[in-house]
Design a protein around this motif. Structure first.
Motif, PDB file in Angstrom:
ATOM      1  N   ASP A   1      -7.245   4.624  -0.264  1.00  0.00           N
ATOM      2  CA  ASP A   1      -7.755   3.939   0.922  1.00  0.00           C
ATOM      3  C   ASP A   1      -7.811   2.437   0.630  1.00  0.00           C
ATOM      4  O   ASP A   1      -7.484   1.997  -0.491  1.00  0.00           O
ATOM      5  CB  ASP A   1      -9.102   4.511   1.361  1.00  0.00           C
ATOM      6  CG  ASP A   1     -10.206   4.308   0.329  1.00  0.00           C
ATOM      7  OD1 ASP A   1     -10.082   3.393  -0.508  1.00  0.00           O
ATOM      8  OD2 ASP A   1     -11.182   5.077   0.361  1.00  0.00           O
TER       9      ASP A   1
ATOM     10  N   SER B   1       0.809  -1.229   0.000  1.00  0.00           N
ATOM     11  CA  SER B   1       0.000   0.000   0.000  1.00  0.00           C
ATOM     12  C   SER B   1       0.835   1.269   0.000  1.00  0.00           C
ATOM     13  O   SER B   1       0.384   2.321  -0.442  1.00  0.00           O
ATOM     14  CB  SER B   1      -0.973  -0.001   1.187  1.00  0.00           C
ATOM     15  OG  SER B   1      -0.290   0.080   2.418  1.00  0.00           O
TER      16      SER B   1
ATOM     17  N   VAL C   1      -3.907   1.949   6.987  1.00  0.00           N
ATOM     18  CA  VAL C   1      -4.922   1.959   5.935  1.00  0.00           C
ATOM     19  C   VAL C   1      -5.943   0.835   6.176  1.00  0.00           C
ATOM     20  O   VAL C   1      -7.130   0.980   5.867  1.00  0.00           O
ATOM     21  CB  VAL C   1      -4.250   1.867   4.535  1.00  0.00           C
ATOM     22  CG1 VAL C   1      -3.671   0.487   4.269  1.00  0.00           C
ATOM     23  CG2 VAL C   1      -5.209   2.255   3.434  1.00  0.00           C
TER      24      VAL C   1
ATOM     25  N   ALA D   1      -8.206   1.911   9.221  1.00  0.00           N
ATOM     26  CA  ALA D   1      -9.133   2.982   8.848  1.00  0.00           C
ATOM     27  C   ALA D   1     -10.374   2.408   8.170  1.00  0.00           C
ATOM     28  O   ALA D   1     -11.472   2.951   8.296  1.00  0.00           O
ATOM     29  CB  ALA D   1      -8.426   3.987   7.932  1.00  0.00           C
ATOM     30  N   TYR D   2     -10.199   1.306   7.459  1.00  0.00           N
ATOM     31  CA  TYR D   2     -11.330   0.689   6.745  1.00  0.00           C
ATOM     32  C   TYR D   2     -12.085  -0.283   7.643  1.00  0.00           C
ATOM     33  O   TYR D   2     -13.283  -0.532   7.453  1.00  0.00           O
ATOM     34  CB  TYR D   2     -10.792  -0.037   5.505  1.00  0.00           C
ATOM     35  CG  TYR D   2     -11.865  -0.574   4.586  1.00  0.00           C
ATOM     36  CD1 TYR D   2     -12.633   0.291   3.803  1.00  0.00           C
ATOM     37  CD2 TYR D   2     -12.128  -1.935   4.509  1.00  0.00           C
ATOM     38  CE1 TYR D   2     -13.620  -0.187   2.956  1.00  0.00           C
ATOM     39  CE2 TYR D   2     -13.110  -2.430   3.674  1.00  0.00           C
ATOM     40  CZ  TYR D   2     -13.858  -1.551   2.894  1.00  0.00           C
ATOM     41  OH  TYR D   2     -14.835  -2.024   2.071  1.00  0.00           O
TER      42      TYR D   2
ATOM     43  N   GLN E   1      -9.869   1.369  -2.470  1.00  0.00           N
ATOM     44  CA  GLN E   1      -9.234   1.759  -3.736  1.00  0.00           C
ATOM     45  C   GLN E   1      -8.005   0.887  -4.028  1.00  0.00           C
ATOM     46  O   GLN E   1      -7.739   0.535  -5.180  1.00  0.00           O
ATOM     47  CB  GLN E   1      -8.812   3.234  -3.676  1.00  0.00           C
ATOM     48  CG  GLN E   1      -9.993   4.193  -3.605  1.00  0.00           C
ATOM     49  CD  GLN E   1      -9.566   5.612  -3.234  1.00  0.00           C
ATOM     50  OE1 GLN E   1      -8.637   5.813  -2.445  1.00  0.00           O
ATOM     51  NE2 GLN E   1     -10.229   6.594  -3.818  1.00  0.00           N
TER      52      GLN E   1
END
Lengths: 266, 266
Positions: free
Chosen positions: B17, B10, B39, B42-43, B20
């Motif tokens: 994000d 990533s 990342v 956060a999701y 994506q």
């Protein structure tokens, strides 16, 4: 460490010309200088020698030559020719040691590049002997392997010295380049050390060729480094070479005062 | 190299994000991703796992944990606690490997710092085993010894693995960190390799933590690197991790296209 062992490398105060370098060193009580070739040539080598003698200073090394690696034979010959010239310059200046920055990786081939370096040193070593100049292989920090030297460890530098085995070949150890090495103690012990240099490791690095720290400002145990070298029998000069955009921008007199303070505190 | 072995880290496309990241990887035909923890969190880790499974992708590693060194016992405990959390996160995400960035030198003492690292790994290894997560010691480039990891060579990483000797402990080898090492071939041969990463070495370096080059743009023989790993029996995924201010500023779709081109050209 006693100031009598200190030598001021001209790259610590790069805005000074040769005459100013001699003046600030003498005024600060630093007994020796290590000028780079550019600053020496700009003043005139013979004049530089006379000036240093009048000031009662010593020259510990003339920085620097090498860059033996090249994709072409012509490029490698050019490096050898320049090294011979540098040896002559060191002889004329009265500099006992010529540090070698050996050249970066070429052709994406570290092994082949190292062979070029060995070959280059073999081609200049007799010339150095005739001029009574000692060549000092300087292992550089691995972050300089792509544009300065693929000799990136003291073990490698010691290895080349061992295999060429010539009294005019040794190693220049700069703490900045080798401080993280887990084999540092052992390699220092077996190293034919002909020069010691100091700078501290500080982050962040915004220019990988000029981001060094003033001794005491970073994370290197420089005191341990110089005392270990002494225990191993190295009693020669210790150059302070703080190649740094930050310190280059400061008042040179102040920088040299700080060098004296930090050096004597080691 | 076959694209079936490619994994998109990533940090090569840090503006994306998690959703994506999965989309661009799938669209480009890259069969796997290696997300960083930020990342992923956060999701949402559970959602992330579901999304990856629906997209038919694999997760090759969760980057990253470690940072075992600290001047204080409290700081070292905090690192161990965070590592345990990271192991749980990797387990929940279905990431088989957790790379360890082991922590910088502290107290100007590389040896003592390395002892802290060994101790830290010993304190989390059973937790990793229970979670079926493999810890991968990642030797970092020596230019990161002051702020990321004092484990700066494959020999050191191999040595820690050898002395702890646990099936859930291995080494993650990133070409960017070790390419200049004269012992690279030998150390790769004896390395318990659990992950391979690629980035190229380019200069100048204006940010020592984010100046990596796209494979093919620099001076590393990456083709030789991946084929040597294969000869040594490593047949697992190869992550492309180009941590770079320059590439972070480009269009992520274009960056990923380039990753595919360069990877398949190896």
């Amino acid at each position: 460490m006693e100031l009598s062992r200190c030598s001021l490398n001209s790259m610590t105060v790069p805005r000074l010309d040769f005459e100013q370098l001699v003046e600030v060193a003498a005024r600060a009580g630093i007994p020796a200088i290590a000028p780079w070739r550019e600053v020496t040539r700009a003043y005139g080598i013979r004049r530089a020698r006379d000036l240093v003698e009048r000031a009662g200073l010593a020259v510990t090394s003339l920085c620097r030559a090498g860059m033996f690696t090249s994709e072409t034979a012509a490029g490698r010959q050019e490096a050898v020719d320049d090294c011979r010239l540098a040896i002559d310059e060191a002889h004329e200046l009265g500099a006992p040691v010529l540090p070698l920055v050996c050249g970066p990786v070429v052709d994406k081939n570290p092994r082949g590049s190292r062979a070029m370096i060995r070959d280059g040193i073999e081609r200049i070593i007799e010339h150095a002997a005739q001029a009574s100049v000692v060549l000092g292989i300087e292992p550089l920090h691995p972050m300089l392997a792509g544009d300065r030297s693929i000799i990136t460890s003291l073990a490698e530098a010691n290895g080349i010295c061992g295999s060429i085995d010539h009294p005019n070949l040794g190693v220049v150890i700069d703490a900045y380049n080798v401080w993280f090495d887990p084999d540092l103690d052992d390699e220092m012990m077996r190293s034919p050390c002909v020069g010691l240099q100091l700078a501290d490791w500080v982050v962040p690095i915004r220019n990988h060729t000029a981001a060094r720290g003033m001794p005491g400002d970073g994370c290197i145990d420089l005191s341990g480094f110089v005392h270990r070298a002494k225990e191993n029998g190295y009693l020669g000069p210790i150059e302070v070479e703080v190649i740094s955009e930050r310190w280059a921008a400061e008042d040179p007199e102040r920088v040299v005062q700080l060098v004296v303070e930090r050096f004597t505190a080691l």
